[in-house]
Scaffold this motif. Structure first.
Motif, PDB file in Angstrom:
ATOM      1  N   ASN A 122      19.514  91.986   6.671  1.00  0.00           N
ATOM      2  CA  ASN A 122      19.520  91.599   8.091  1.00  0.00           C
ATOM      3  C   ASN A 122      18.695  92.519   8.992  1.00  0.00           C
ATOM      4  N   THR A 123      18.039  93.496   8.384  1.00  0.00           N
ATOM      5  CA  THR A 123      17.189  94.408   9.155  1.00  0.00           C
ATOM      6  C   THR A 123      15.845  93.727   9.439  1.00  0.00           C
ATOM      7  N   PRO A 124      15.263  93.898  10.636  1.00  0.00           N
ATOM      8  CA  PRO A 124      13.909  93.367  10.862  1.00  0.00           C
ATOM      9  C   PRO A 124      12.944  93.935   9.809  1.00  0.00           C
ATOM     10  N   LYS A 125      12.168  93.061   9.189  1.00  0.00           N
ATOM     11  CA  LYS A 125      11.347  93.458   8.021  1.00  0.00           C
ATOM     12  C   LYS A 125      10.045  94.154   8.403  1.00  0.00           C
ATOM     13  N   GLN A 126       9.499  93.781   9.563  1.00  0.00           N
ATOM     14  CA  GLN A 126       8.213  94.364   9.971  1.00  0.00           C
ATOM     15  C   GLN A 126       8.451  95.438  11.011  1.00  0.00           C
ATOM     16  N   ASN A 127       7.744  96.552  10.853  1.00  0.00           N
ATOM     17  CA  ASN A 127       7.871  97.658  11.805  1.00  0.00           C
ATOM     18  C   ASN A 127       9.325  97.997  12.060  1.00  0.00           C
TER      19      ASN A 127
END
Ligand code: AKB
Length: 318
Positions: A122-127
């Protein structure tokens, strides 16, 4: 007696490189290597140590007047999934031993590595930001996230000077990785040179954050030498350099070894890789203590191939 630095896990992928650099900077007599496997092949004193044995750790610390500890012993993501209980115990107990030694003022400073494994599906994948949803899905990631929380707690509550980095996958030519999901990015070089081909356990388009070992060692030592006041994050800093997929690294290797062939056969490590970010925002490390990576994919590939070839080439007898 003179103050010394102890590296626990000195025979591992990071430890074996860190020891060399610490000895170069501070001298062989200022560094002590410890590992559960005897004989880490260093020029400094070596002690066999099981990180779970707090008494043995204390004995070594007293014997050499150790004031600074790098605790690198851990079970990495893929191995930890095979032995979850052991991984949790080993990854946490060792950390508590050193945190408590610092709390009791027996040592002054600790480095303990965290990892991109603290992030999850569930973590944002980019940056991926420094502060974000974490929810790690592996026992290794859970132990690293819990460890980060304990580091920050010991800093706030007991003023323990503990410093940490969320390492991406690390790639070096001197030492073999042991049981991680990013290990393919080291194996691929050795097999490209030895066999001209490599069977990859991740899918061709699986992008992960990675870093050349020289950059990782420099980041570690820069953070450890920074004034305590500038180390504002006491859980662990996001740290980044490059991101690439197996196909992209294979294409870069082909520029040097045109006949190189990569094939793909995924295993359980694919799911672990898919739970991790693809790129990391490390602007706090860049702002707080001036972090800047040196190696991109092109420079790293060229350096890896040159050095692995040199290590394997027969010595010329004159
Ligand atoms: C692993 O793959 O488990 C490690 C890591 C990213 O922490 N290299």
């Amino acid at each position: 007696m003179k103050n010394r630095i102890l590296v626990i896990g000195a025979g591992g992928q990071i430890g074996s490189e860190l020891i060399m650099e610490l000895c170069r900077i501070f001298g062989n007599d200022s560094v002590v290597a410890a590992d559960i496997k005897p004989g880490a092949g260093t020029d400094c004193p070596f002690e066999t140590l099981d990180v779970m044995n707090g008494k043995a750790m204390l004995d070594i610390i007293k014997k050499y007047n150790i004031r600074e500890v790098y605790l690198l012993a851990a079970l990495l993501s893929a191995t930890a999934e095979k032995f979850p209980d052991k991984a949790w115990q080993l990854n946490m107990e060792g950390l508590f031993h050193v945190l408590n030694l610092a709390k009791e003022k027996i040592i002054d400073k600790i480095f303990w590595p965290s990892s991109i494994a603290v992030f999850g599906f569930n973590t944002p994948k980019q940056n991926t930001p420094q502060f974000t949803v974490m929810e790690p899905s592996t026992v290794y990631g859970i132990s690293k996230q819990a460890g980060e929380r304990w580091c920050e707690y010991y800093y706030r509550r007991y003023n323990v000077d503990v410093r940490s980095l969320r390492y991406p996958g690390l790639i070096g030519y001197r030492s073999a990785p042991g049981g991680g999901t990013t290990d393919y990015a080291v194996h691929i070089f050795h097999e490209a040179i030895a066999k001209g081909s490599y069977e990859c356990f991740l899918k061709e388009d699986t992008v992960l954050p990675m870093m050349y070992m020289e950059d990782a060692i420099r980041a570690t030592l820069t953070l450890m030498q920074e004034d305590a006041g500038r180390v504002k994050i006491r859980s662990a800093y996001n740290l980044a350099a490059i991101s690439f997929s197996p196909r992209q690294i294979a294409d870069e290797i082909k520029k040097h070894i045109p006949g190189f062939k990569i094939t793909y056969k995924t295993d359980s490590r694919q799911e672990i890789a898919e739970s991790w970010p693809q790129s990391i925002d490390d602007s706090y490390a860049r702002e707080h203590w001036g972090w800047k990576h040196k190696y991109d994919l092109k420079a790293m590939t060229a350096d890896m191939l040159t050095n692995i070839k040199a290590l394997h080439s027969p010595v010329t007898v004159k």
